[in-house]
Design a protein around this motif. Structure first.
Motif, PDB file in Angstrom:
ATOM      1  N   SER A 182      37.885  44.183  45.766  1.00 47.90           N
ATOM      2  CA  SER A 182      37.318  44.928  43.205  1.00 47.90           C
ATOM      3  C   SER A 182      36.285  44.174  43.014  1.00 47.90           C
ATOM      4  N   ARG A 183      34.678  43.790  43.909  1.00 45.05           N
ATOM      5  CA  ARG A 183      33.913  43.592  43.474  1.00 45.05           C
ATOM      6  C   ARG A 183      32.937  45.315  43.881  1.00 45.05           C
ATOM      7  N   ALA A 184      33.515  46.238  44.178  1.00 46.20           N
ATOM      8  CA  ALA A 184      32.995  46.946  45.285  1.00 46.20           C
ATOM      9  C   ALA A 184      31.857  47.756  44.226  1.00 46.20           C
ATOM     10  N   GLU A 185      30.159  47.888  44.925  1.00 43.82           N
ATOM     11  CA  GLU A 185      29.377  47.820  44.120  1.00 43.82           C
ATOM     12  C   GLU A 185      30.078  49.757  43.113  1.00 43.82           C
ATOM     13  N   ASP A 186      30.231  50.442  43.898  1.00 47.38           N
ATOM     14  CA  ASP A 186      30.750  51.500  43.390  1.00 47.38           C
ATOM     15  C   ASP A 186      32.166  51.879  43.374  1.00 47.38           C
ATOM     16  N   MET A 187      33.188  52.019  42.299  1.00 46.69           N
ATOM     17  CA  MET A 187      34.609  51.848  42.006  1.00 46.69           C
ATOM     18  C   MET A 187      34.944  52.940  42.705  1.00 46.69           C
ATOM     19  N   THR A 188      34.299  54.205  41.958  1.00 45.78           N
ATOM     20  CA  THR A 188      35.052  55.395  41.949  1.00 45.78           C
ATOM     21  C   THR A 188      34.917  55.945  43.456  1.00 45.78           C
TER      22      THR A 188
END
Length: 318
Positions: A182-188
């Protein structure tokens, strides 16, 4: 009776154990001897008076209890407040009989978290068989049930997000096809990659802020995002109607009390279906821990730290 009372708004420190008179049922109300009280993220907002429904002081928080009526029925009930106590009163229309094969904590998990997940999937995003669904906070109370219900409702691909390897492992065990940090830099980009390079059909979001903004950008044409909380306490960007038309997307909000106003006893049908799934071993409420009533503050601290998994409950006998 023993209870938790708030006399000033604030963080977990405002939850104080006290002795109060027993609540007196009004006309048509049901008295309940509480065996367990549920703890919800909304309770933390209620304590600081940042919830959708304004609170007034003094306040006994808690919106759900399970216990016994004077006639001996074992029930789970939704309340406006008053759940953090040894005794409570409830509206009979918001009270449901609990089957013998469903324990107290599981019944509480189904009432708020389960019904929320059910309504989001059935009424908000109207999930169709074969569609992809993103469940944010997939190890939490709503998320852990939404993953399983999405699978039971025929989702083609269930994409979970969670903040730790342990939580992502749990989401996979519950039926998610893939789990994303959930901490991904680019959730898209992360969601599209998790869906095999395709944009996603539906998203259940209770995070807010950047996660909401980037999830919207991951939706396929005619994709739907249902917003039901703001755990990050960060506002997402305003949604521009022109962008909804440009990408043929739908954004909806959901607050569970409104589901009780729908015709056809929607929440009652949700509870019946989920009780049957639990009895059949096809739905497993994840239980996150039990606290003595006197330690309600510790339960709120744990919930706000986002270190918990599944449903938290309070034991009013301790």
């Amino acid at each position: 009776m023993r209870a938790i009372q708030i006399t000033q708004f604030g963080g977990p420190e405002v939850l104080r154990p006290v002795e109060l008179p027993d609540p007196v049922p009004g006309p048509g109300q049901v008295a309940i001897e509480v065996t367990r009280a549920g703890v919800n993220y909304a309770d933390t907002h209620q304590a600081e008076n940042s919830y959708l429904a304004p609170a007034s002081l003094p306040l006994v928080p808690g919106s759900e209890v399970v216990g016994h009526t004077p006639e001996g029925r074992r029930v789970v009930a939704m309340l406006g407040s008053g759940g953090y106590a040894e005794r409570a009163v409830a509206d009979p229309n918001l009270t449901f009989d609990v089957p013998d094969n469903v324990d107290d904590a599981a019944a509480l998990a189904l009432l708020v978290q389960g019904a929320t997940a059910w309504v989001l999937l059935r009424r908000n995003v109207r999930l169709e068989a074969g569609e992809s669904v993103v469940v944010h906070a997939a190890a939490g109370g709503v998320g852990s049930l939404a993953v399983q219900l999405a699978r039971a409702f025929g989702a083609g691909r269930v994409i979970a997000t969670a903040s730790s390897p342990q939580k992502r492992k749990l989401a996979l065990e519950l039926g998610a096809d893939v789990a994303v940090d959930s901490r991904a830099e680019d959730m898209t980009a992360a969601l599209i990659e998790a869906n095999g390079g395709r944009r996603v059909d539906t998203v259940l979001d209770m995070t807010g802020g950047r996660v909401t903004d980037e999830s919207l950008r991951a939706l396929a044409p005619f994709g739907r995002l249902a917003f039901y909380g703001m755990a990050s306490r960060e506002e997402p960007r305003p949604v521009r109607p022109a962008n909804l038309m440009r990408f043929s997307t739908t954004v909806s909000g959901m607050w569970l009390p409104h589901a009780f106003l729908l015709p056809g006893d929607v929440v009652g049908r949700a509870m019946t279906e989920m009780f049957e799934l639990v009895g059949a071993g096809k739905l497993r409420p994840v239980l996150g821990g039990e606290y003595p009533l006197s330690q309600a503050r510790a339960a709120h601290e744990a919930l706000r730290s986002r270190a918990t998994t599944g449903k938290l409950v309070l034991d009013p006998t301790r």
